[in-house]
Design an enzyme around this catalytic site. Structure first.
Site, short mmCIF file in Angstrom:
data_model
loop_
_atom_site.label_atom_id
_atom_site.label_comp_id
_atom_site.label_asym_id
_atom_site.label_seq_id
_atom_site.Cartn_x
_atom_site.Cartn_y
_atom_site.Cartn_z
N ASN A 1 4.05 -0.37 9.12
CA ASN A 1 4.06 1.06 8.81
C ASN A 1 4.66 1.26 7.42
O ASN A 1 5.44 0.44 6.95
CB ASN A 1 4.89 1.81 9.86
N MET B 1 1.00 9.65 13.15
CA MET B 1 2.20 10.38 13.55
C MET B 1 2.55 10.23 15.02
O MET B 1 2.91 11.20 15.69
CB MET B 1 2.02 11.87 13.21
N ARG B 2 2.44 9.01 15.52
CA ARG B 2 2.71 8.77 16.93
C ARG B 2 3.48 7.47 17.12
O ARG B 2 3.24 6.52 16.37
CB ARG B 2 1.37 8.57 17.65
N LEU B 3 4.34 7.45 18.12
CA LEU B 3 5.02 6.19 18.44
C LEU B 3 4.02 5.23 19.06
O LEU B 3 3.13 5.64 19.81
CB LEU B 3 6.16 6.43 19.43
N ILE B 4 4.17 3.95 18.74
CA ILE B 4 3.31 2.91 19.31
C ILE B 4 3.91 2.50 20.65
O ILE B 4 5.11 2.27 20.77
CB ILE B 4 3.24 1.72 18.33
N HIS C 1 6.83 4.17 5.24
CA HIS C 1 7.65 5.36 5.48
C HIS C 1 8.28 5.82 4.16
O HIS C 1 8.81 4.99 3.41
CB HIS C 1 8.73 5.04 6.52
N GLY D 1 -4.85 10.78 4.32
CA GLY D 1 -5.50 9.49 4.08
C GLY D 1 -5.44 8.99 2.65
O GLY D 1 -6.29 8.20 2.25
N SER D 2 -4.43 9.39 1.87
CA SER D 2 -4.37 8.86 0.50
C SER D 2 -4.02 7.37 0.52
O SER D 2 -4.51 6.61 -0.31
CB SER D 2 -3.41 9.65 -0.37
N ASN D 3 -3.22 6.95 1.48
CA ASN D 3 -2.93 5.50 1.59
C ASN D 3 -4.15 4.74 2.08
O ASN D 3 -4.44 3.64 1.60
CB ASN D 3 -1.73 5.26 2.50
C1 GRF Z 1 2.87 8.88 3.69
O1 GRF Z 1 3.85 9.52 2.94
C2 GRF Z 1 3.49 7.83 4.56
O2 GRF Z 1 4.65 7.27 4.02
C3 GRF Z 1 3.84 8.58 5.80
O3 GRF Z 1 2.79 9.50 5.96
C4 GRF Z 1 2.24 9.82 4.70
C5 GRF Z 1 0.76 9.63 4.78
O4 GRF Z 1 0.11 10.13 3.65
N1 GRF Z 1 4.03 7.69 6.91
P1 GRF Z 1 -1.44 9.91 3.46
O5 GRF Z 1 -2.16 10.52 4.67
O6 GRF Z 1 -1.69 8.43 3.34
O7 GRF Z 1 -1.81 10.64 2.21
#
Ligand code: GRF
Length: 191
Positions: A108, A91-94, A110, A13-15
């Site tokens: 998303n 981590m799942r397809l929509i 990536h 969840g850093s994003n």
């Molecule tokens: C990120 O690197 C993002 O690009 C990928 O999953 C990771 C999620 O990291 N889809 P975080 O949980 O937001 O730290």
């Protein structure tokens, strides 16, 4: 009008935190109405709790099919009048339920320059292929894995980097800057 985001995450969840910080600091005029998480032990759940953000956490195996849990998610997204669905390490397809309700409003992030290194462990794939450059892509979500239309990309020169940790640190820094910027632009376009 205040815009409503739903964030989908499965992990650290850093994003999620970076987006929530941008809102708290007034950089992003929006609210996170809902966190959707498919892993009851994910660290992101605690982060949402600390911020007082409502979480819908589910275990896919408790449902007969993807359609069953996605129908429930769509109901919740509608309840919160969601403007944009932001996948951040989900981590799942929509599937079709979510796509038919929200296609064009699901994005998303990536950790590669798509179409290179789709799918899991994109950084590991870049290292294994001895790439000198990788990066970050924000894209619309379609039914494929990391195949939707690219919105914005940032490249990262990794030719002088020492190993995975350094690359991942730099990738995350780019992600946290890029995602809030793209979300801001997209929300401005939503009437
Ligand atoms: C990120 O690197 C993002 O690009 C990928 O999953 C990771 C999620 O990291 N889809 P975080 O949980 O937001 O730290």
């Amino acid at each position: 009008m205040m815009k409503h985001l739903a964030i989908f995450a499965s992990g650290t969840g850093s994003n999620f935190d970076a987006i929530a910080d941008a809102i708290d600091q007034g950089e992003l005029r929006a609210t996170i109405s809902l966190l959707v998480c498919d892993r009851p032990n994910a660290m992101v759940i605690q982060k949402a709790k600390e911020r007082g953000i409502t979480t819908f956490c589910f275990r896919p195996k408790d449902y007969q099919s993807k359609s069953d849990y996605e129908k429930l998610i769509v109901e919740k997204l509608e309840f919160y009048q969601t403007d944009l669905v932001v996948l951040a390490g989900y981590m799942r397809l929509i599937g079709t339920e979510l796509l038919s309700a929200y296609e064009g409003k699901i994005i998303n992030i990536h950790p590669s320059l798509l179409p290179n290194f789709k799918g899991k462990d994109a950084v590991g794939q870049a290292i294994a292929s001895k790439a000198t450059e990788t990066g970050v892509t924000v894209h619309y979500v379609d039914s494929g894995m990391d195949t939707g239309k690219v919105i914005e990309q940032v490249a990262l020169d990794i030719s002088n980097m020492n190993g995975r940790d350094e690359i991942e640190t730099e990738i995350h820094k780019i992600e946290h800057r890029l995602y809030k910027k793209v979300i801001k632009q997209l929300l401005e376009d939503i009437k």
